[in-house]
Scaffold this motif. Structure first.
Motif, mmCIF file in Angstrom:
data_model
loop_
_atom_site.group_PDB
_atom_site.id
_atom_site.type_symbol
_atom_site.label_atom_id
_atom_site.label_comp_id
_atom_site.label_asym_id
_atom_site.label_seq_id
_atom_site.Cartn_x
_atom_site.Cartn_y
_atom_site.Cartn_z
ATOM 1 N N MET A 1 0.858 -1.188 0.000
ATOM 2 C CA MET A 1 0.000 0.000 0.000
ATOM 3 C C MET A 1 0.895 1.239 0.000
ATOM 4 S SD MET A 1 -2.673 -1.389 2.905
ATOM 5 C CE MET A 1 -1.341 -1.609 4.078
ATOM 6 N N THR A 2 0.314 2.389 -0.332
ATOM 7 C CA THR A 2 1.139 3.578 -0.509
ATOM 8 C C THR A 2 0.570 4.804 0.175
ATOM 9 O OG1 THR A 2 0.018 4.267 -2.561
ATOM 10 C CG2 THR A 2 1.874 2.747 -2.780
ATOM 11 N N ALA A 3 1.487 5.659 0.624
ATOM 12 C CA ALA A 3 1.176 7.036 0.994
ATOM 13 C C ALA A 3 2.190 7.884 0.235
ATOM 14 C CB ALA A 3 1.287 7.251 2.497
ATOM 15 N N ILE A 4 1.747 8.515 -0.828
ATOM 16 C CA ILE A 4 2.654 9.232 -1.721
ATOM 17 C C ILE A 4 2.949 10.623 -1.165
ATOM 18 C CG2 ILE A 4 2.961 10.150 -4.050
ATOM 19 C CD1 ILE A 4 1.275 7.824 -5.065
ATOM 20 N N THR A 5 4.244 10.944 -1.083
ATOM 21 C CA THR A 5 4.684 12.222 -0.516
ATOM 22 C C THR A 5 4.991 13.267 -1.577
ATOM 23 O OG1 THR A 5 6.990 11.493 -0.518
ATOM 24 C CG2 THR A 5 5.679 11.040 1.468
ATOM 25 N N ALA A 6 5.376 12.809 -2.774
ATOM 26 C CA ALA A 6 5.759 13.729 -3.842
ATOM 27 C C ALA A 6 5.674 13.009 -5.178
ATOM 28 C CB ALA A 6 7.184 14.248 -3.630
ATOM 29 N N VAL A 7 5.432 13.770 -6.222
ATOM 30 C CA VAL A 7 5.469 13.251 -7.587
ATOM 31 C C VAL A 7 6.711 13.833 -8.243
ATOM 32 C CG1 VAL A 7 4.302 13.174 -9.825
ATOM 33 C CG2 VAL A 7 2.960 13.066 -7.707
#
Length: 283
Positions: free
Chosen positions: A40-46
């Motif tokens: 699973m993910t928690a995206i901090t930046a693209v």
């Protein structure tokens, strides 16, 4: 929260997205899959990047990063979590608060691997001093394990590691920030014939020695190593066994690395998967 029958252990990566697919969230997820856990993910930046490097990035609002963590932890459950690129001090502060609320880290019951991504593949700093200080003071004290490379050691401690003796000094300095375990990776000690990764719990050292490959394509190696440790912890391995398994996994993944674009290609866990072309031919 235990895994229901048929459901694999669940792992969470809190990190940035790599548009080139070589590192970051993308490397974490493919490693999780190869290790038999649900990622699973928690995206901090693209990020805007390819095989030649990062040319830009856009950060996610800190409250959205925290909300991602809490959403999956409270519904799906997390058996182990890791971090990657965290971008800013504000995001790190939000992560620390969210992890405390859902019991990720040493104050709770979920192992927490902090990969302090703070230097580019060329050794250039990626985080401000405020963000580095937030790593030291907010995440390191609750980390089950921190996994810096030698460029990150230099940014975090000021120690320029040029020998295995200095590698031990660096591990002791990092332990002062409060993590349960420290893994100082020796991949950047290029003059050493072998590659030593040094695990330290504040009193005892464990050495993991492997061959040093003449490999150009090593993008995502740190992410892959930390994700493998996270997967092993989620499956119930102790720290020494988890790091040993990850050391073997990353060695195989470096051997299976491939060229991509005009720059540095990624390490790959494809060796863990069946031969897809054979499957297509055989039906």
């Amino acid at each position: 929260m235990t895994s229901p029958p048929g459901t694999p252990p669940r792992t969470l990566t809190i990190a940035g997205s790599d548009s080139g697919g070589g590192a970051g969230i993308q490397a974490d997820l493919r490693t999780f899959f190869a290790c038999g856990v649900h990622g699973m993910t928690a995206i901090t930046a693209v990020t805007v990047q390819n095989s030649l490097g990062v040319s830009g990035f856009h950060t996610i609002p800190p409250e959205v990063v925290a909300a991602q963590i809490e959403a999956v932890a409270t519904d799906i459950g997390v058996q182990a979590a890791k971090t990657g690129m965290l971008a800013t001090a504000e995001i790190i502060e939000a992560i620390a608060g969210a992890c405390e609320r859902v019991r990720i880290g040493r104050s709770g019951d979920t192992p927490f691997v902090v990969d302090p991504v703070s230097a580019s593949m060329h050794g250039d700093p990626l985080l401000s001093e405020a963000a580095l200080d937030a790593l030291r003071t907010l995440l390191f004290p609750v980390a089950s394990l921190v996994t810096p490379n030698l460029d990150e050691v230099r940014l975090l401690t000021g120690i320029e590691v040029r020998s295995q003796a200095q590698q031990r000094d660096a591990a002791k300095a990092l332990a002062e920030f409060g993590p349960q375990w420290v893994l100082v990776k020796g991949g950047h000690l290029f003059d050493d014939a072998e590659c030593l990764d040094l695990l330290y719990d504040g009193s005892q050292f464990h050495e993991f020695v492997g061959p040093r490959y003449d490999a150009k394509h090593t993008h995502g190696s740190g992410d892959t190593l930390a994700s493998t440790v996270t997967s092993a912890l989620a499956k119930g391995l102790d720290m020494v066994s988890a790091v040993g398994a990850a050391k073997s996994f990353i060695q195989r993944s470096v051997l299976d690395a491939y060229p991509l674009g005009a720059g540095v290609g990624p390490v790959s866990p494809r060796w863990r998967l069946p031969d897809w072309d054979t499957f297509l031919l055989e039906g």
